[in-house]
Design a protein around this motif. Sequence first.
Motif, PDB file in Angstrom:
ATOM      1  N   THR A  34       0.807  -1.213   0.000  1.00 31.83           N
ATOM      2  CA  THR A  34       0.000   0.000   0.000  1.00 31.83           C
ATOM      3  C   THR A  34       0.847   1.274   0.000  1.00 31.83           C
ATOM      4  N   GLU A  35       0.449   2.216  -0.862  1.00 35.71           N
ATOM      5  CA  GLU A  35       1.003   3.563  -0.850  1.00 35.71           C
ATOM      6  C   GLU A  35      -0.023   4.577  -0.353  1.00 35.71           C
ATOM      7  N   ALA A  36      -1.295   4.323  -0.628  1.00 34.86           N
ATOM      8  CA  ALA A  36      -2.361   5.238  -0.198  1.00 34.86           C
ATOM      9  C   ALA A  36      -3.682   4.484  -0.210  1.00 34.86           C
ATOM     10  N   VAL A  37      -4.580   4.863   0.706  1.00 31.83           N
ATOM     11  CA  VAL A  37      -5.916   4.262   0.790  1.00 31.83           C
ATOM     12  C   VAL A  37      -6.950   5.379   0.817  1.00 31.83           C
ATOM     13  N   GLY A  38      -7.834   5.410  -0.160  1.00 29.56           N
ATOM     14  CA  GLY A  38      -8.904   6.397  -0.173  1.00 29.56           C
ATOM     15  C   GLY A  38     -10.015   6.015   0.786  1.00 29.56           C
ATOM     16  N   GLY A  63     -13.334  -1.221   4.051  1.00 32.20           N
ATOM     17  CA  GLY A  63     -12.896  -1.276   2.669  1.00 32.20           C
ATOM     18  C   GLY A  63     -12.453   0.100   2.220  1.00 32.20           C
ATOM     19  N   GLY A  64     -11.877   0.169   1.043  1.00 27.08           N
ATOM     20  CA  GLY A  64     -11.422   1.442   0.504  1.00 27.08           C
ATOM     21  C   GLY A  64     -10.722   1.242  -0.819  1.00 27.08           C
ATOM     22  N   ASP A  65     -10.184   2.325  -1.353  1.00 22.97           N
ATOM     23  CA  ASP A  65      -9.484   2.296  -2.639  1.00 22.97           C
ATOM     24  C   ASP A  65      -7.991   2.317  -2.378  1.00 22.97           C
ATOM     25  N   VAL A  66      -7.317   1.239  -2.719  1.00 20.45           N
ATOM     26  CA  VAL A  66      -5.914   1.064  -2.381  1.00 20.45           C
ATOM     27  C   VAL A  66      -5.040   1.265  -3.608  1.00 20.45           C
ATOM     28  N   ALA A  67      -4.102   2.200  -3.518  1.00 16.42           N
ATOM     29  CA  ALA A  67      -3.097   2.412  -4.557  1.00 16.42           C
ATOM     30  C   ALA A  67      -1.758   1.943  -4.028  1.00 16.42           C
ATOM     31  N   GLY A  68      -1.007   1.235  -4.863  1.00 15.60           N
ATOM     32  CA  GLY A  68       0.288   0.749  -4.415  1.00 15.60           C
ATOM     33  C   GLY A  68       1.019  -0.024  -5.486  1.00 15.60           C
ATOM     34  N   GLU A  97      -1.128  -2.145   5.510  1.00 21.99           N
ATOM     35  CA  GLU A  97       0.118  -1.923   4.779  1.00 21.99           C
ATOM     36  C   GLU A  97       0.226  -2.820   3.551  1.00 21.99           C
ATOM     37  N   TYR A  98      -0.479  -3.960   3.572  1.00 19.94           N
ATOM     38  CA  TYR A  98      -0.547  -4.855   2.422  1.00 19.94           C
ATOM     39  C   TYR A  98      -1.987  -5.336   2.286  1.00 19.94           C
ATOM     40  N   VAL A  99      -2.458  -5.468   1.036  1.00 19.82           N
ATOM     41  CA  VAL A  99      -3.807  -5.982   0.802  1.00 19.82           C
ATOM     42  C   VAL A  99      -3.753  -6.972  -0.357  1.00 19.82           C
ATOM     43  N   VAL A 100      -4.727  -7.871  -0.387  1.00 23.74           N
ATOM     44  CA  VAL A 100      -4.900  -8.749  -1.545  1.00 23.74           C
ATOM     45  C   VAL A 100      -6.207  -8.383  -2.228  1.00 23.74           C
ATOM     46  N   ASN A 101      -6.230  -8.566  -3.537  1.00 25.41           N
ATOM     47  CA  ASN A 101      -7.432  -8.246  -4.292  1.00 25.41           C
ATOM     48  C   ASN A 101      -7.453  -9.034  -5.590  1.00 25.41           C
TER      49      ASN A 101
END
Length: 325
Positions: A34-38, A63-68, A97-101
């Motif tokens: 993760t770099e940013a989460v909306g 939940g949210g919008d994850v950029a990374g 800090e880490y997500v799966v999708n």
Amino acid sequence: MRIVRHYEHGGPSVLRVEETEKPVSAPGEVLIRTEAVGVNFAECQRRQGIAVGGPADLPGSPGGDVAGVVESVGEGVVNVSPGDRVVAGVGSNAYAEYVVNRSDWLFTIPQGIEAGPATSLPIPGQTAYHVIATAGQLQPGQSVLVHAAAGGVGHLLVQLAKALGAGTVIATASSPEKLEFAKSLGADLAFDYSQDGWDEQILTATGGQGVDLVLETVGGDILSRSVPLIRQFGRMVVYGSAGGEVPSVDVADLFDNKTVLGFSMWGLMYRQPEVMAAGAKVLLDLVGSGRVRPVVHAHVPLAEAVRAHEMMEARSQMGRVVLVP
């Protein structure tokens, strides 16, 4: 790794930061650093237990919008590779800090777009595009009324309306600062819907005719008072209820060839993925070209997720609130 969770429904203070194991990508999934989460307002409602779509499961992690950056890919993933910069709408466990999708539910971030603004692409961006183009069926030259025009979705709707050829774009918001913000993004007219008579002002501004397309996410009295603002043969698209109340609409008020319909981005994603894919391409082109510019109001440390939710509930933001690790 760190993750934000909650074990009860309630105010922002129920959120807590914990340590947990880094997730592993299963077949068809990617692991994202993760770099940013909306932060989306719907998750504030789910945390409170009052969301129209149902409260968050417990224990929960918003939940949210994850950029990374793609850390690893599961078996069968061919559309992205480790090292790619991506953004995804993540249904839960996004404040981490880490997500799966799922690999088919993410975008490659356009070149030159930073992580914070990129978080507007999945949930807010796709919601905005399909509210106005797919459900709203905006035609060139038509007039548009955007409620909550300074919010995470609303500020994109103002820009999309202009980019897709709308005529007059009317914005509403709850403060002079937000109204000026909406105007800076292209709104032709702006009215404070926290003040009495806002609906009458809009009718006067449209020569008593109303608008072709109303985009509504507040609910309550704002929704009810917006029905008379729909022009003959016009439409209202309801895509949320930030106020927590969805009032009934009297069918008799629609006999003048008016339409009121509800929109769910998740429903479209599951039922018509080909429509989502086509919309994503248009959205990425508009953002990549600079014709639509996602705005970040604040970058908040992940450890201060409580403050981010407090900011959202105070309705003080103009644009996007973003969590950063």
